[in-house]
Design a protein around this motif. Structure first.
Motif, PDB file in Angstrom:
ATOM      1  N   GLY A   4      66.759  54.044  22.371  1.00 26.66           N
ATOM      2  CA  GLY A   4      67.124  53.961  23.737  1.00 26.66           C
ATOM      3  C   GLY A   4      68.277  52.907  23.797  1.00 26.66           C
ATOM      4  O   GLY A   4      69.463  53.138  24.147  1.00 26.66           O
ATOM      5  N   GLY A  37      69.789  55.082  31.197  1.00 27.35           N
ATOM      6  CA  GLY A  37      68.430  56.089  31.237  1.00 27.35           C
ATOM      7  C   GLY A  37      67.636  55.660  29.651  1.00 27.35           C
ATOM      8  O   GLY A  37      66.434  55.801  29.712  1.00 27.35           O
ATOM      9  N   PRO A  38      68.384  55.902  28.616  1.00 23.90           N
ATOM     10  CA  PRO A  38      67.898  55.770  27.292  1.00 23.90           C
ATOM     11  C   PRO A  38      66.974  54.354  26.992  1.00 23.90           C
ATOM     12  O   PRO A  38      65.758  54.617  26.628  1.00 23.90           O
ATOM     13  CB  PRO A  38      68.809  55.723  26.206  1.00 23.90           C
ATOM     14  N   GLY A  93      64.029  54.667  29.699  1.00 26.94           N
ATOM     15  CA  GLY A  93      63.205  55.623  29.346  1.00 26.94           C
ATOM     16  C   GLY A  93      62.269  55.443  28.242  1.00 26.94           C
ATOM     17  O   GLY A  93      61.096  55.780  27.900  1.00 26.94           O
ATOM     18  N   ILE A 137      58.974  59.187  32.546  1.00 30.03           N
ATOM     19  CA  ILE A 137      60.319  59.227  32.686  1.00 30.03           C
ATOM     20  C   ILE A 137      60.846  60.035  33.625  1.00 30.03           C
ATOM     21  O   ILE A 137      62.008  60.020  34.220  1.00 30.03           O
ATOM     22  CB  ILE A 137      60.895  59.502  31.118  1.00 30.03           C
ATOM     23  N   ILE A 177      70.885  61.084  34.066  1.00 32.13           N
ATOM     24  CA  ILE A 177      69.725  60.313  33.625  1.00 32.13           C
ATOM     25  C   ILE A 177      68.716  61.158  32.991  1.00 32.13           C
ATOM     26  O   ILE A 177      68.079  60.830  31.986  1.00 32.13           O
ATOM     27  CB  ILE A 177      69.023  59.870  35.015  1.00 32.13           C
ATOM     28  N   ASP A 178      68.333  62.403  33.571  1.00 30.97           N
ATOM     29  CA  ASP A 178      67.371  63.375  32.907  1.00 30.97           C
ATOM     30  C   ASP A 178      67.818  63.898  31.553  1.00 30.97           C
ATOM     31  O   ASP A 178      67.077  63.674  30.291  1.00 30.97           O
ATOM     32  CB  ASP A 178      67.283  64.559  33.679  1.00 30.97           C
ATOM     33  N   SER A 189      69.922  62.157  29.223  1.00 32.28           N
ATOM     34  CA  SER A 189      69.759  60.892  28.280  1.00 32.28           C
ATOM     35  C   SER A 189      68.245  60.561  27.918  1.00 32.28           C
ATOM     36  O   SER A 189      68.088  60.127  26.913  1.00 32.28           O
ATOM     37  CB  SER A 189      70.547  59.712  28.773  1.00 32.28           C
ATOM     38  N   VAL A 190      67.545  60.464  29.053  1.00 30.82           N
ATOM     39  CA  VAL A 190      65.941  60.140  29.038  1.00 30.82           C
ATOM     40  C   VAL A 190      65.494  61.178  28.067  1.00 30.82           C
ATOM     41  O   VAL A 190      64.593  60.553  27.021  1.00 30.82           O
ATOM     42  CB  VAL A 190      65.439  59.835  30.186  1.00 30.82           C
ATOM     43  N   THR A 191      65.358  62.342  28.415  1.00 31.26           N
ATOM     44  CA  THR A 191      64.777  63.364  27.690  1.00 31.26           C
ATOM     45  C   THR A 191      64.850  63.438  26.122  1.00 31.26           C
ATOM     46  O   THR A 191      64.172  63.457  25.346  1.00 31.26           O
ATOM     47  CB  THR A 191      64.939  64.617  28.101  1.00 31.26           C
ATOM     48  N   TRP A 242      55.547  59.169  27.925  1.00 32.61           N
ATOM     49  CA  TRP A 242      56.550  60.085  28.261  1.00 32.61           C
ATOM     50  C   TRP A 242      56.720  60.685  29.877  1.00 32.61           C
ATOM     51  O   TRP A 242      57.872  61.129  30.039  1.00 32.61           O
ATOM     52  CB  TRP A 242      56.856  61.123  27.386  1.00 32.61           C
TER      53      TRP A 242
END
Length: 472
Positions: free
Chosen positions: A318, A167-168, A171, A183, A41-42, A44-46, A180
């Motif tokens: 995303g 995630g994307p 996020g 997220i 998750i981290d 893809s979100v970042t 941001w």
């Protein structure tokens, strides 16, 4: 006090006639999926939030790759130590510790007032991920056998893909609506669930007596850090200056020192060099470096290209990545089953080559054009190829060592995968630093290089693996 329920043979394993028992097979898989999903998750979100973070905290385009690499660097360097720590202290214990550390660091990221504090918190996230990732796979490797292991790992991989899929778009929506920082709060409920399930249902592994290789971990971290810094500086538009040459030289010296340290420790090393006497192990290592390096670069650069070059919002970027994760999540478990029946050689040959074809298609992507015609086809083909390779690769690596070293083996393979992404992200500075007018053409060049890397990975798999390797 009532007695605990009697131990029963895992019904998954019972189909294969194996004698391994696990008291809560479904909950064991759930705990490992929840914990490892944090890292998926981290990441893809970042990637989707990079432009927004850069606009808020500043630092310039040259510093944006460090938001990714500050996380990848300790993750790459310490995965080996994290796996060995699980073998030494108990895999469930280290899984919980890594998850707690990751959650606390996520809070630090969300509250960071400056770029440098964010980078420090990202580094702590990387340390937590380096502890929880290899032990999640180590728990699966020591709890299941045969086709049951393939199904368990395939389910684990599918869960990671689903987490990456959610995630994307989620996020991106949070970046657009709440900012941001929110997220990083996504990690907290997942971490809490992973901790509760692990403590309640996962059995602790027997602790080992092998001491941890702290000097090796320090040398590996210093070597990767120095090399990453030099490559990032070089790719961000700087010429091959004496500073960069010195950084590359120091990194290579530290890497040699790390290898000498591992040779001195022999079987007690966190990366036993005797593993490299195995031709299949060397092949799997090279395949992982090339394939995941190509993939890591794409997942960083594509959302940046869409947002900066195509005018997409973070939410739109995303959702643009969503088909990739859906395809992998749908097909990974099936690929794991196929691999257990026919062996990993053909899945690990065909999968990377198909991935390479997808990267070649991505070299025609136009962020200003129609998404359905220029971006989606390459993305789907890449996902199909990766779905054919993810679970078979993991299963082959776990099956290549005895049960006492499954944590070390999974840690090493994950370290190589993250190192590939680390190098690719460092080199991605050339794309991030490009002007808007040049961004698309530079991205196309990067996609062609990724295609060549993926195809080479498939060729290596065919040349070094046999049909029976990775099957028990």
């Amino acid at each position: 006090m009532s007695e605990p329920p009697p131990r029963s043979v895992d019904p998954l394993n019972a189909q294969d006639g194996t004698n391994r028992t696990v008291q809560y097979p479904a909950w064991t898989i759930a705990a490992t999926m929840l914990a490892s999903s944090l890292a998926f998750i981290d990441g893809s979100v970042t990637n989707v939030a990079l432009p927004a973070i850069g606009n808020d905290l500043g630092g310039g385009a040259a510093n944006l790759p460090w938001i990714i690499n500050a996380y990848l660097l300790p993750l790459s360097a310490l995965l080996l130590l994290g796996g060995a720590a699980g073998d030494h202290y108990g895999r469930r214990r280290m899984l919980v510790i890594g998850t707690v550390l990751f959650a606390l660091a996520s809070i630090g990221c969300a509250l960071a007032p400056t770029l440098w504090i964010l980078l420090a918190a990202r580094a702590v996230q990387g340390i937590g991920a380096a502890i929880l990732m290899p032990n999640s796979l180590g728990i699966l490797g020591s709890s299941f056998e045969g086709e049951a292991r393939g199904r368990a790992v395939g389910t684990w991989a599918a869960a990671g893909a689903i987490a990456s899929a959610v995630g994307p778009p989620l996020g991106g929506w949070l970046v657009d609506t709440l900012g941001w920082r929110t997220i990083f709060y996504l990690n907290l409920p997942v971490a809490a669930a992973a901790i509760v399930v692990a403590l309640r249902y996962v059995e602790e592994s027997d602790p080992g007596e092998q001491p941890l290789d702290w000097l090796g971990a320090i040398l590996a971290t210093a070597a990767l850090g120095t090399l990453t810094w030099a490559l990032t500086l070089w790719s961000s538009g700087h010429m091959l200056s004496p500073k960069i040459v010195m950084g590359l030289g120091i990194g290579i010296v530290l890497l040699i020192a790390f290898v000498r340290q591992e040779h001195r420790l022999g079987d007690r090393a966190m990366m036993p060099l005797t593993l490299f006497a195995s031709r299949p192990f060397v092949g799997l290592t090279l395949l992982t470096l090339l394939l995941y390096g190509a993939l890591g670069g794409l997942l960083v650069l594509l959302p940046y290209l869409l947002i900066v070059g195509g005018g997409y919002s973070p939410t739109q970027a995303g959702f643009a990545l969503l088909p990739f994760s859906i395809v992998i999540g749908t097909a990974s478990r099936f690929a794991g089953r196929i691999s257990e029946r026919i062996g990993p050689r053909w899945p690990l040959t065909v999968g990377p080559i198909v991935t390479g074809v997808g990267f070649a298609l991505m070299a025609t992507a136009d962020p200003a054009g129609r998404y359905w015609n220029t971006v989606l086809p390459g993305l789907v083909v890449i996902a199909l190829g990766m779905a054919g390779a993810v679970a078979p690769l993991t299963t082959a690596v776990l099956s290549s060592v005895d049960d006492r070293h499954t944590g070390t083996a999974s840690g090493f393979n994950s370290a190589i995968a993250r190192t590939g992404g680390l190098i690719a992200t460092a080199l991605a500075g050339a794309v991030v630093a490009a002007s808007v007018a040049q961004l698309t053409s530079v991205f196309h060049t990067a996609a062609l290089l990724a295609a060549a890397s993926a195809v080479m990975a498939g060729i290596i798999a065919f040349a070094t693996l046999t049909r029976e390797h990775g099957r028990r």
